[in-house]
Write an enzyme that holds these catalytic residues in place. Structure first.
Site, short mmCIF file in Angstrom:
data_model
loop_
_atom_site.label_atom_id
_atom_site.label_comp_id
_atom_site.label_asym_id
_atom_site.label_seq_id
_atom_site.Cartn_x
_atom_site.Cartn_y
_atom_site.Cartn_z
N LYS A 1 -17.86 -44.55 -5.12
CA LYS A 1 -16.42 -45.02 -4.83
C LYS A 1 -16.77 -46.59 -5.00
O LYS A 1 -16.94 -46.82 -3.53
CB LYS A 1 -15.32 -44.59 -4.29
CG LYS A 1 -13.76 -45.30 -5.17
CD LYS A 1 -13.20 -45.55 -4.82
CE LYS A 1 -12.73 -46.79 -4.13
NZ LYS A 1 -12.43 -48.10 -4.14
N GLU B 1 -19.02 -45.68 9.58
CA GLU B 1 -19.49 -47.34 10.15
C GLU B 1 -18.57 -48.24 9.54
O GLU B 1 -17.92 -48.67 8.22
CB GLU B 1 -20.50 -47.85 8.47
CG GLU B 1 -22.03 -47.09 8.67
CD GLU B 1 -22.70 -46.66 10.03
OE1 GLU B 1 -22.10 -47.97 11.18
OE2 GLU B 1 -23.14 -45.98 10.58
N CYS C 1 -20.19 -56.93 8.82
CA CYS C 1 -19.83 -56.56 9.65
C CYS C 1 -20.44 -56.98 11.22
O CYS C 1 -19.73 -56.68 12.52
CB CYS C 1 -19.71 -55.12 9.24
SG CYS C 1 -21.62 -54.48 8.87
N GLU D 1 -11.33 -59.23 13.94
CA GLU D 1 -12.40 -59.11 12.56
C GLU D 1 -11.69 -60.39 11.86
O GLU D 1 -11.27 -59.31 11.28
CB GLU D 1 -13.11 -57.81 12.38
CG GLU D 1 -14.33 -57.88 11.23
CD GLU D 1 -14.73 -56.49 11.07
OE1 GLU D 1 -13.77 -56.05 10.58
OE2 GLU D 1 -15.75 -56.43 10.33
#
Ligand code: NAD
Length: 490
Positions: free
Chosen positions: A182, A257, A291, A393
């Site tokens: 997906k 992750e 990331c 973030e």
């Protein structure tokens, strides 16, 4: 430059070896973030489509040849898949360029070859796997087998769509599992090619399936589905938590992750000729939508002025523009929604009294890019590491320089975060390099470098940056069940 045409593509679901429309014919549009042009209409899976994909994958796992064929045969097909990816690298990189807005030259030179290598690496790795034997004197012998788990849901984000998917698909298939992929709904184009690539490589129908649509609908349907045995997810920490809750009832195996907010620590003895260009990359590669981005730049106060001057100059020299242009170093942000999120931090920075060093506005661009979601490389100084700018973030081209005086202070700031994906240290002092590497609570520490990966090494996050590790035997352990067999010898 890519020869990808900007026609509107029709992208189907890929189930049981065929591209197909959604059961209710629904589609959603995908736009080029550099121009806002519609570039694709993508079939949006219904819950029934997801259910069908899950049953197809289950049937291919239980009754198909994939799980039981020889490892050599399975891995030969995967190596062929890697070759086809390389043969089609311009097309794949071109799709990521118009879909994500990432510079084409970087995708074609780095990401797509790395994607091919992800598949090849795990094929080679699987062929070299052994097991363990535990003799119990002369009475019994124990040995282990590593068997595939079953049906895997591989859920991936939009920032590096193709490469991150192959990083999961390689070990998943090498171990003999079947997969339902997906991709992120914002960037489904390159990943959708994996169906035809798998077919051409001779991978049996039903082994690789791809469903498109919103995470809240299609993702939830997958992660709650009783036929899905394991979920390998890369994305935000908030979604990771949701997936874990959704998968709890059917007790799935998870690999997560998640997000990051890495400290990039520059000590006064750092070689700035190396530290500055690499820190620029760590800050602005893929428009900061990485990331592993070094988004908190901790700089020892004795070199603060020199660092700021040189870092600012290098940031302002980065060419922001058309992802198709070979000179471009930074493209747009991925979508309007994400652009709004990232630029909201410009207001937050003001409210928190951060000092703007450069950027903070739209760059000047040619007319045809006027609608793109562009932001200049943006650099702040913030003395207070507790502020939102230093804690959250941002996932865009916005970084913060945080001054420090001592090693202890640098460590305290580096570890003062809910994340722990990676850290970066710049020093010429060997003892300090080791000391800091041991003390920073993160899954990967780079000393005097950044983003250097060895596929055998573990990759993953401490704290809220993840659960589990990918890479080498860590991936293989996730995608297999260890079985102990005990034989009586008398
Ligand atoms: P996201 O969590 O919004 O989406 C990731 C994927 O999850 C998408 O395919 C989305 O459709 C799906 N999803 C969303 N809600 C879901 C649900 N309820 N159930 C199942 N699936 C669902 O993340 P994003 O915005 O696409 O990606 C950015 C994030 O990914 C950042 O936080 C970044 O740090 C992280 N990331 C981490 C790594 C890593 O290796 N640690 C790598 C790349 C990106």
């Amino acid at each position: 430059m890519t020869n990808i045409q900007t026609k509107v593509r029709e992208v189907g679901l890929y189930i049981n070896g065929e591209y197909t429309k959604a059961m209710d014919d629904a589609t959603f549009e995908v736009k080029n973030p550099a121009t806002q042009e519609v570039i694709a209409r993508v079939s949006e899976a219904t819950i029934e489509d997801v259910d069908r994909a899950c049953h197809v994958a289950r049937n291919a796992f239980e009754n198909g040849p994939w799980r039981t064929m020889t490892v050599a045969e399975r891995c030969a097909k995967l190596r062929r898949m890697a070759e086809i990816i390389l043969e089609r690298k311009e097309e794949i990189a071109g799709l990521d360029a118009i879909d994500v807005g990432k510079p084409f030259h970087s995708a074609v030179q780095h990401e797509v070859p790395r994607a091919a290598n992800n598949i090849k690496f795990f094929a080679d790795f699987m062929e070299n796997q052994g097991g363990e034997v535990y003799p119990m004197e002369e009475e019994y012998i124990n040995y282990t087998r590593y068997e595939p788990v079953g049906v895997a849901a591989l859920i991936t984000p939009w920032n590096v769509p193709f490469m991150l998917t192959t990083w999961k698909l390689g070990p998943c298939l090498a171990a003999g599992n079947t997969a339902i992929i997906k991709p992120a709904e914002m960037t489904p184009l390159s990943v959708s090619l994996l169906g035809e690539i798998a077919k051409e490589a001779g991978i049996p129908d039903g082994v690789v399936n791809i469903v498109h649509g919103k995470g809240s609908v299609v993702g939830t349907a997958l992660t709650t589905h009783p036929e899905v045995d394991l979920v390998s997810f890369t994305g935000s920490t908030a979604t990771g938590k949701r997936i874990m809750k959704n998968g709890a009832d059917s007790l799935k195996k998870f690999s997560f992750e998640l997000g990051g907010k890495a400290a990039n620590i520059i000590f006064e003895d750092a070689n700035l000729d190396k530290a500055i260009p690499v820190s620029i990359q760590a800050a602005f590669m893929n428009s900061g939508q990485v990331c592993l981005a070094g988004s908190r730049i901790l700089v020892q106060r004795t070199i603060l002025d020199e660092f700021i001057n040189r870092f600012k100059k290098a940031a302002m020299e980065l060419k922001v523009g058309d992802p198709q242009d070979a000179e471009t170093r930074m493209g747009p942000l991925v979508s309007e929604e994400h652009y709004k999120k990232v630029t909201s931090y410009l207001e937050i920075a003001k409210d928190e009294n951060a000092t703007l060093i450069c950027g903070g506005k739209r760059p000047e661009l040619p007319e045809y890019l006027q609608n793109g979601y562009y932001l200049e490389p943006t650099v702040y100084i913030q003395e207070n590491p507790k502020t939102r700018l230093c804690q959250e973030e941002i996932f865009g081209p916005v970084v913060t320089i945080i001054p420090f005086d001592t090693e202890e202070e640098a460590l305290r700031i580096a570890n003062d975060t809910e994340y722990g994906l990676n850290g970066v240290v710049w020093t010429e002092n060997l003892q300090r390099a080791h000391r800091i590497s041991h003390a920073v609570r993160a899954g990967t520490i780079w000393v005097n470098c950044w983003f250097v990966r060895d596929l055998r090494a573990p990759f993953g996050g401490f704290k809220k940056s993840g659960v589990g590790r990918e890479g080498g035997h860590h991936s293989m352990e996730f995608f297999t069940e260890a079985k102990n067999i005990c034989i009586a010898l008398k």
